[in-house]
Design an enzyme around this catalytic site. Structure first.
Site, PDB file in Angstrom:
ATOM      1  N   TYR A 115       9.118  11.754 -39.525  1.00 39.54           N
ATOM      2  CA  TYR A 115       8.884  12.156 -40.931  1.00 39.54           C
ATOM      3  C   TYR A 115       8.267  13.551 -40.981  1.00 39.54           C
ATOM      4  O   TYR A 115       8.089  14.117 -42.058  1.00 39.54           O
ATOM      5  CB  TYR A 115       7.954  11.180 -41.665  1.00 39.54           C
ATOM      6  CG  TYR A 115       8.408   9.749 -41.716  1.00 39.54           C
ATOM      7  CD1 TYR A 115       9.698   9.380 -41.342  1.00 39.54           C
ATOM      8  CD2 TYR A 115       7.555   8.737 -42.131  1.00 39.54           C
ATOM      9  CE1 TYR A 115      10.102   8.056 -41.369  1.00 39.54           C
ATOM     10  CE2 TYR A 115       7.957   7.416 -42.175  1.00 39.54           C
ATOM     11  CZ  TYR A 115       9.226   7.074 -41.779  1.00 39.54           C
ATOM     12  OH  TYR A 115       9.616   5.763 -41.812  1.00 39.54           O
TER      13      TYR A 115
ATOM     14  N   HIS B 281      10.150   3.109 -33.278  1.00 42.52           N
ATOM     15  CA  HIS B 281      10.822   3.323 -34.570  1.00 42.52           C
ATOM     16  C   HIS B 281      12.187   2.618 -34.656  1.00 42.52           C
ATOM     17  O   HIS B 281      12.477   1.945 -35.629  1.00 42.52           O
ATOM     18  CB  HIS B 281      10.973   4.836 -34.804  1.00 42.52           C
ATOM     19  CG  HIS B 281      11.129   5.214 -36.241  1.00 42.52           C
ATOM     20  ND1 HIS B 281      10.730   6.427 -36.743  1.00 42.52           N
ATOM     21  CD2 HIS B 281      11.648   4.545 -37.291  1.00 42.52           C
ATOM     22  CE1 HIS B 281      10.983   6.479 -38.042  1.00 42.52           C
ATOM     23  NE2 HIS B 281      11.548   5.354 -38.397  1.00 42.52           N
TER      24      HIS B 281
HETATM   25  N1  NAP Z   1      10.989   2.079 -40.159  1.00 48.55           N
HETATM   26  C1  NAP Z   1      12.013   2.657 -40.716  1.00 48.55           C
HETATM   27  O1  NAP Z   1      13.084   2.822 -40.115  1.00 48.55           O
HETATM   28  C2  NAP Z   1      11.898   3.125 -42.144  1.00 48.55           C
HETATM   29  C3  NAP Z   1      13.042   3.496 -42.864  1.00 48.55           C
HETATM   30  C4  NAP Z   1      12.888   3.907 -44.175  1.00 48.55           C
HETATM   31  C5  NAP Z   1      11.614   3.947 -44.748  1.00 48.55           C
HETATM   32  N2  NAP Z   1      10.507   3.609 -44.010  1.00 48.55           N
HETATM   33  C6  NAP Z   1       9.133   3.644 -44.600  1.00 48.55           C
HETATM   34  O2  NAP Z   1       9.148   2.868 -45.785  1.00 48.55           O
HETATM   35  C7  NAP Z   1       8.617   3.642 -46.846  1.00 48.55           C
HETATM   36  C8  NAP Z   1       9.169   3.196 -48.171  1.00 48.55           C
HETATM   37  O3  NAP Z   1      10.576   3.296 -48.207  1.00 48.55           O
HETATM   38  P1  NAP Z   1      11.356   4.422 -49.038  1.00 48.55           P
HETATM   39  O4  NAP Z   1      10.494   5.610 -49.220  1.00 48.55           O
HETATM   40  O5  NAP Z   1      12.676   4.597 -48.359  1.00 48.55           O
HETATM   41  O6  NAP Z   1      11.710   3.690 -50.413  1.00 48.55           O
HETATM   42  P2  NAP Z   1      10.922   2.869 -51.545  1.00 48.55           P
HETATM   43  O7  NAP Z   1       9.469   2.837 -51.278  1.00 48.55           O
HETATM   44  O8  NAP Z   1      11.675   1.604 -51.714  1.00 48.55           O
HETATM   45  O9  NAP Z   1      11.218   3.737 -52.844  1.00 48.55           O
HETATM   46  C9  NAP Z   1      10.678   5.022 -53.013  1.00 48.55           C
HETATM   47  C10 NAP Z   1      11.271   5.618 -54.295  1.00 48.55           C
HETATM   48  O10 NAP Z   1      10.867   4.832 -55.419  1.00 48.55           O
HETATM   49  C11 NAP Z   1      10.175   5.660 -56.352  1.00 48.55           C
HETATM   50  N3  NAP Z   1       9.091   4.860 -56.924  1.00 48.55           N
HETATM   51  C12 NAP Z   1       7.956   4.443 -56.302  1.00 48.55           C
HETATM   52  N4  NAP Z   1       7.196   3.726 -57.131  1.00 48.55           N
HETATM   53  C13 NAP Z   1       7.850   3.659 -58.307  1.00 48.55           C
HETATM   54  C14 NAP Z   1       7.574   3.064 -59.573  1.00 48.55           C
HETATM   55  N5  NAP Z   1       6.443   2.368 -59.768  1.00 48.55           N
HETATM   56  N6  NAP Z   1       8.483   3.204 -60.577  1.00 48.55           N
HETATM   57  C15 NAP Z   1       9.618   3.903 -60.383  1.00 48.55           C
HETATM   58  N7  NAP Z   1       9.946   4.501 -59.218  1.00 48.55           N
HETATM   59  C16 NAP Z   1       9.066   4.374 -58.185  1.00 48.55           C
HETATM   60  C17 NAP Z   1       9.666   6.857 -55.566  1.00 48.55           C
HETATM   61  O11 NAP Z   1       9.577   7.997 -56.372  1.00 48.55           O
HETATM   62  P3  NAP Z   1       8.160   8.777 -56.630  1.00 48.55           P
HETATM   63  O12 NAP Z   1       7.638   9.209 -55.295  1.00 48.55           O
HETATM   64  O13 NAP Z   1       8.558   9.914 -57.495  1.00 48.55           O
HETATM   65  O14 NAP Z   1       7.257   7.798 -57.326  1.00 48.55           O
HETATM   66  C18 NAP Z   1      10.798   7.021 -54.534  1.00 48.55           C
HETATM   67  O15 NAP Z   1      11.874   7.735 -55.103  1.00 48.55           O
HETATM   68  C19 NAP Z   1       8.993   5.067 -46.430  1.00 48.55           C
HETATM   69  O16 NAP Z   1       8.288   6.030 -47.198  1.00 48.55           O
HETATM   70  C20 NAP Z   1       8.649   5.035 -44.987  1.00 48.55           C
HETATM   71  O17 NAP Z   1       7.246   5.150 -44.813  1.00 48.55           O
HETATM   72  C21 NAP Z   1      10.634   3.184 -42.720  1.00 48.55           C
END
Ligand code: NAP
Length: 281
Positions: free
Chosen positions: A51, A113
């Protein structure tokens, strides 16, 4: 806002039932967003070498101490070892680099990861994680994107069960079978992309109906569903108000029927991240 509840991992560590995703939180703005989340009550921070924001996460931890009086020991910093660093010696060196970039003397939760099965070094990498934990610079050790077969291999070949498996998990992909395996083996499930990266999930009629019935937002319904499934969601938000909304899911409960209705949205992975074939370096 109710406090974020905790559970105990298989190694005895205390682990929050909800944390902060940090993908794309970078530079000063990213650090500001992480500090805002800590001030709201988030204690679990999810980062990864890939990241490119370990420095921002470390800076937020130090600022939380200086500006908010949140002690280092109250925070759980996660980072993840990238595919290019698989192998015993490479993993040991990678951990040292992560600590230097974070500017911290301990990684609270260290995850592999991706398993990258064609490279076939995840067992050797796991042996390095075990040594890092024994050396005290890593608190808990776990994996991400591991299948049942891969977890079984780690356990059989090393005798050490991961504390956590962080996987794609949201109402479109509830991972019922893998969660059952985790439960059976004392592995904590952690949900990445818990909001399905927003997508159309939050507009699903069933989510809207449950939100109206409960008097909460669609996002809160989805995050509460994760909590009740026994998986720690790590929603990412850069916005302090949305961070508050996302963490405020410990003051209501879904009924069993509501949980089942949300799980009924299942349709499979959204981004083709099948750990048997998808590899990341
Ligand atoms: N281990 C892995 O392979 C892997 C893969 C993918 C992700 N991850 C981890 O998982 C975390 C979360 O996944 P993600 O970032 O892919 O997706 P997510 O948390 O499912 O969704 C994030 C999106 O939702 C929006 N959002 C958040 N809260 C909201 C709300 N209350 N109302 C409306 N929209 C909202 C955010 O925008 P705003 O920021 O503008 O609020 C962003 O665009 C990542 O940040 C990372 O740390 C790990």
């Amino acid at each position: 806002m109710p406090t974020i509840s905790t559970v105990t991992l298989n190694d005895g560590a205390t682990f929050p039932e909800l944390g902060l995703g940090t993908y794309n939180l970078r530079e000063e703005e990213g650090t500001d967003a992480i500090v805002a989340a800590i001030s709201t009550g988030y204690r679990l921070l999810d980062s990864a070498v890939n990241y490119e924001n370990e420095a921002e996460v470390g800076a937020a931890v130090r600022r939380a101490g200086d500006e908010l009086g949140v002690a280092r020991d109250e925070l759980l910093v996660t980072t993840k070892l990238p595919g290019r660093d698989h192998g015993y010696d490479s993993a040991m060196a990678s951990a040292e680099r992560s600590l230097a970039t974070l500017g911290l003397d301990r990684i609270d939760l260290y995850l592999i990861h991706w398993p990258n099965p064609s490279v076939d070094k995840y067992v050797e990498t796991w042996q390095a994680m075990i040594a890092l934990r024994e050396g005290g610079i890593v608190g808990s050790i776990g994996v991400s994107n591991f299948t049942e077969a891969m977890l079984t291999r780690l356990i059989d070949e090393t005798g050490v069960t991961p504390a956590v498996n962080q996987v794609e998990l949201h109402p479109y992909f509830p991972q019922g079978q893998l969660r059952a395996f985790h439960r059976e083996h004392g592995i904590r499930s952690e949900s990445w992309s818990p909001l399905a990266r927003r997508s159309e999930l939050l507009k699903e009629p069933v989510i809207g109906e449950i939100a109206a019935a409960q008097g909460v937002s669609p996002t809160q319904v989805v995050l509460r569903w994760h909590v009740q499934l026994g998986s720690t969601p790590i929603p990412k938000s850069a916005d302090p108000a949305r961070q508050v909304e996302n963490a405020d899911v410990f003051g209501f409960s879904l009924t069993d029927d509501q949980v089942a209705a949300i799980s009924g949205l299942e349709r499979g992975r959204l981004w083709g991240g099948d750990p048997d074939t998808h590899e990341e370096m």
